[in-house]
Design an enzyme around this catalytic site. Structure first.
Site, PDB file in Angstrom:
ATOM      1  N   GLU A   1      21.591   4.415  68.086  1.00 30.66           N
ATOM      2  CA  GLU A   1      21.164   5.611  68.038  1.00 30.66           C
ATOM      3  C   GLU A   1      21.206   6.331  66.783  1.00 30.66           C
ATOM      4  OE1 GLU A   1      23.034   7.561  72.137  1.00 30.66           O
ATOM      5  OE2 GLU A   1      24.431   7.148  70.732  1.00 30.66           O
TER       6      GLU A   1
ATOM      7  N   SER B   1      28.488   5.845  54.014  1.00 26.62           N
ATOM      8  CA  SER B   1      29.806   6.092  54.692  1.00 26.62           C
ATOM      9  C   SER B   1      30.541   4.521  54.732  1.00 26.62           C
ATOM     10  CB  SER B   1      29.790   6.735  55.973  1.00 26.62           C
ATOM     11  OG  SER B   1      31.161   6.856  56.497  1.00 26.62           O
TER      12      SER B   1
ATOM     13  N   SER C   1      35.922   7.297  54.842  1.00 24.60           N
ATOM     14  CA  SER C   1      36.392   7.673  55.935  1.00 24.60           C
ATOM     15  C   SER C   1      37.938   7.460  55.604  1.00 24.60           C
ATOM     16  CB  SER C   1      35.883   6.881  57.043  1.00 24.60           C
ATOM     17  OG  SER C   1      34.584   7.539  57.193  1.00 24.60           O
ATOM     18  N   LEU C   2      38.852   8.504  55.401  1.00 26.78           N
ATOM     19  CA  LEU C   2      40.122   8.055  55.187  1.00 26.78           C
ATOM     20  C   LEU C   2      40.888   8.517  56.248  1.00 26.78           C
ATOM     21  CD1 LEU C   2      42.038   7.248  52.612  1.00 26.78           C
ATOM     22  CD2 LEU C   2      42.187   9.777  52.378  1.00 26.78           C
TER      23      LEU C   2
ATOM     24  N   CYS D   1      38.090   1.492  65.095  1.00 32.56           N
ATOM     25  CA  CYS D   1      38.853   2.762  64.851  1.00 32.56           C
ATOM     26  C   CYS D   1      38.725   3.580  66.233  1.00 32.56           C
ATOM     27  CB  CYS D   1      37.966   3.899  63.918  1.00 32.56           C
ATOM     28  SG  CYS D   1      37.938   3.125  62.247  1.00 32.56           S
TER      29      CYS D   1
ATOM     30  N   CYS E   1      37.003   6.636  67.821  1.00 38.38           N
ATOM     31  CA  CYS E   1      35.321   6.641  67.275  1.00 38.38           C
ATOM     32  C   CYS E   1      34.867   6.047  68.638  1.00 38.38           C
ATOM     33  CB  CYS E   1      35.008   5.967  66.392  1.00 38.38           C
ATOM     34  SG  CYS E   1      33.199   5.779  65.932  1.00 38.38           S
TER      35      CYS E   1
ATOM     36  N   CYS F   1      29.711  13.656  64.982  1.00 41.56           N
ATOM     37  CA  CYS F   1      30.368  12.241  64.114  1.00 41.56           C
ATOM     38  C   CYS F   1      31.608  11.737  65.354  1.00 41.56           C
ATOM     39  CB  CYS F   1      31.248  12.986  63.032  1.00 41.56           C
ATOM     40  SG  CYS F   1      32.119  11.804  62.220  1.00 41.56           S
TER      41      CYS F   1
ATOM     42  N   GLY G   1      27.796   1.668  63.184  1.00 37.31           N
ATOM     43  CA  GLY G   1      28.156   0.714  62.225  1.00 37.31           C
ATOM     44  C   GLY G   1      28.990   1.083  61.101  1.00 37.31           C
TER      45      GLY G   1
ATOM     46  N   CYS H   1      29.822  -1.512  66.415  1.00 39.95           N
ATOM     47  CA  CYS H   1      30.709  -1.705  65.058  1.00 39.95           C
ATOM     48  C   CYS H   1      31.791  -2.536  65.302  1.00 39.95           C
ATOM     49  CB  CYS H   1      30.926  -0.097  64.698  1.00 39.95           C
ATOM     50  SG  CYS H   1      32.106   0.087  63.193  1.00 39.95           S
TER      51      CYS H   1
ATOM     52  N   CYS I   1      20.761  11.071  60.168  1.00 40.29           N
ATOM     53  CA  CYS I   1      21.916  10.243  60.532  1.00 40.29           C
ATOM     54  C   CYS I   1      21.626   8.927  61.122  1.00 40.29           C
ATOM     55  CB  CYS I   1      22.908  10.817  61.412  1.00 40.29           C
ATOM     56  SG  CYS I   1      24.542   9.824  61.317  1.00 40.29           S
TER      57      CYS I   1
END
Length: 381
Positions: free
Chosen positions: A112, A221, A244-245, A136, A139, A363, A187, A132, A125
């Protein structure tokens, strides 16, 4: 929310083993394209002509390439511009200013990408992998797992296609030219390092070599692949690094961003500061605000101490809902207190606009769901 019509695709593509796509001109620099054209027995300048159509005019239909001999248009386009992305479904919200495209790749893999129009810019984006592998848990893409890396051209073609959508005037109230690209789709970009860097070079090179975007308008990112961050700093690129912390302490980040079990917060931030020092570019610190998980005042204070005096900006992201998630977004008063504490520490902080939430295009929501694929009527219901 508006749903655009579903476009039928080859049903036999489902279930195929993931494989890389055919070679496309965006996989090659201009000299590589010229070599390919001469192998076909055509003069080398034909490569420049086709490249100008693709990158400069956003045209891929050989019938519109009238500066090419009619007898060779189909063959040149078929060799240099094989179909990489087949539209499956397009959805729009925000009065058409946000558009999400679901693509089927040649092997049946799904990805996407999202186009977002603003009064002063158009941003795309894009995805760098199908799925991925970073896992996480908050997500949707991470929950789906990794199918495969995308090719350089598959990455670039998302931007070129959606640049054409912008150029058509479909995004009312926005400029007709794509200006920004963020590698924040499906990803982990730095896990597909060589192809992502090659894609960046295509995006920023002027036509006919590439799309001619500003390096400063490209954002990459990462969850914090330390060796790749250091390698990116040596590429002589001035793109923005977005880290991405999501947690300032190792105990929680080990859970939220599993790669932290290999590279801890201090190592990841050291690599980010090295990138900033080399490139002069401010690092964007991405931080999803998750209710009662990472939004405590003491974590805001800790994050402030880690970032104070650094070339960094915090981008707080209200957690977007994903299927099966046990977490929710932080309440607005908690979010505002988090922002206040960071700013009091001298850290530049903003809260990200949650564009595309209604179409699962915000996001953390991209999951390439195909639940509507089987029924063409579903997309307009």
């Amino acid at each position: 929310m508006t749903s655009l019509p579903l476009i039928s695709v080859d049903p036999d593509a489902r279930g195929r083993r993931p494989t890389m796509p055919p070679r496309h001109l965006a996989d090659l620099d201009l000299s590589g394209r010229q070599a390919l054209v001469t192998e076909l027995g055509e003069p080398a300048f034909r490569a420049k002509q086709v490249s100008n159509h693709y990158f400069g005019r956003l045209v891929r239909d050989p019938e519109r390439m009238t500066d090419l001999p009619a007898a060779t248009r189909e063959r040149l386009a078929g060799t240099l511009l094989p179909t990489l992305l087949t539209p499956v479904r397009e959805q729009a919200c925000d009065d058409g200013a946000t558009r999400k495209a679901l693509w089927r790749l040649h092997d049946g893999s799904l990805v996407e990408s999202v186009l977002m129009g603003y009064p002063d810019r158009v941003t795309v984006c894009i995805s760098s992998q199908a799925g991925c592998g970073m896992a996480c848990p908050f997500c949707a893409t991470g929950q789906a797992g990794l199918t495969r890396n995308l090719s350089t051209a598959e990455i670039v073609d998302q931007a070129v296609y959606l640049a054409g959508v912008a150029a058509s005037g479909a995004v009312a109230g926005s400029p007709p030219r794509l200006s920004h690209v963020v590698f924040m789709g499906m990803g982990e970009p730095l896990a597909n390092y060589s192809r992502v860097v090659a894609a960046i070079r295509r995006l920023v090179s002027p036509a006919p070599e590439g799309l001619g975007l500003s390096q400063r308008h490209i954002t990459v990112s990462t969850v914090g692949l330390v060796p790749a961050i250091r390698r990116l700093a040596s590429e002589d690129l001035s793109v923005t690094l977005a880290l991405s912390l999501h947690a300032p302490d190792d105990g929680l980040r080990d859970e939220l961003v599993p790669v932290n079990q290999r590279w801890k917060v201090s190592e990841v931030l050291d690599a980010a500061w090295g990138y900033a020092a080399t490139t002069g570019r401010r690092v964007s610190i991405e931080y999803a605000m998750i209710k009662d998980v990472n939004d405590q005042p003491w974590r805001a204070d800790l994050l402030g101490r880690l970032l104070a005096g650094k070339l960094a900006h915090v981008n707080l992201i209200p957690l977007n809902p994903t299927p099966g998630s046990r977490w929710d977004a932080s309440p607005k008063p908690v979010e505002r207190e988090f922002v206040r504490r960071l700013r009091d520490a001298g850290v530049s902080t903003t809260v990200r606009d949650t564009r595309g939430r209604e179409i699962d295009g915000a996001c953390g929501q991209l999951a390439a769901a195909e639940d509507m694929d089987s029924d063409p009527r579903a997309a307009t219901a």
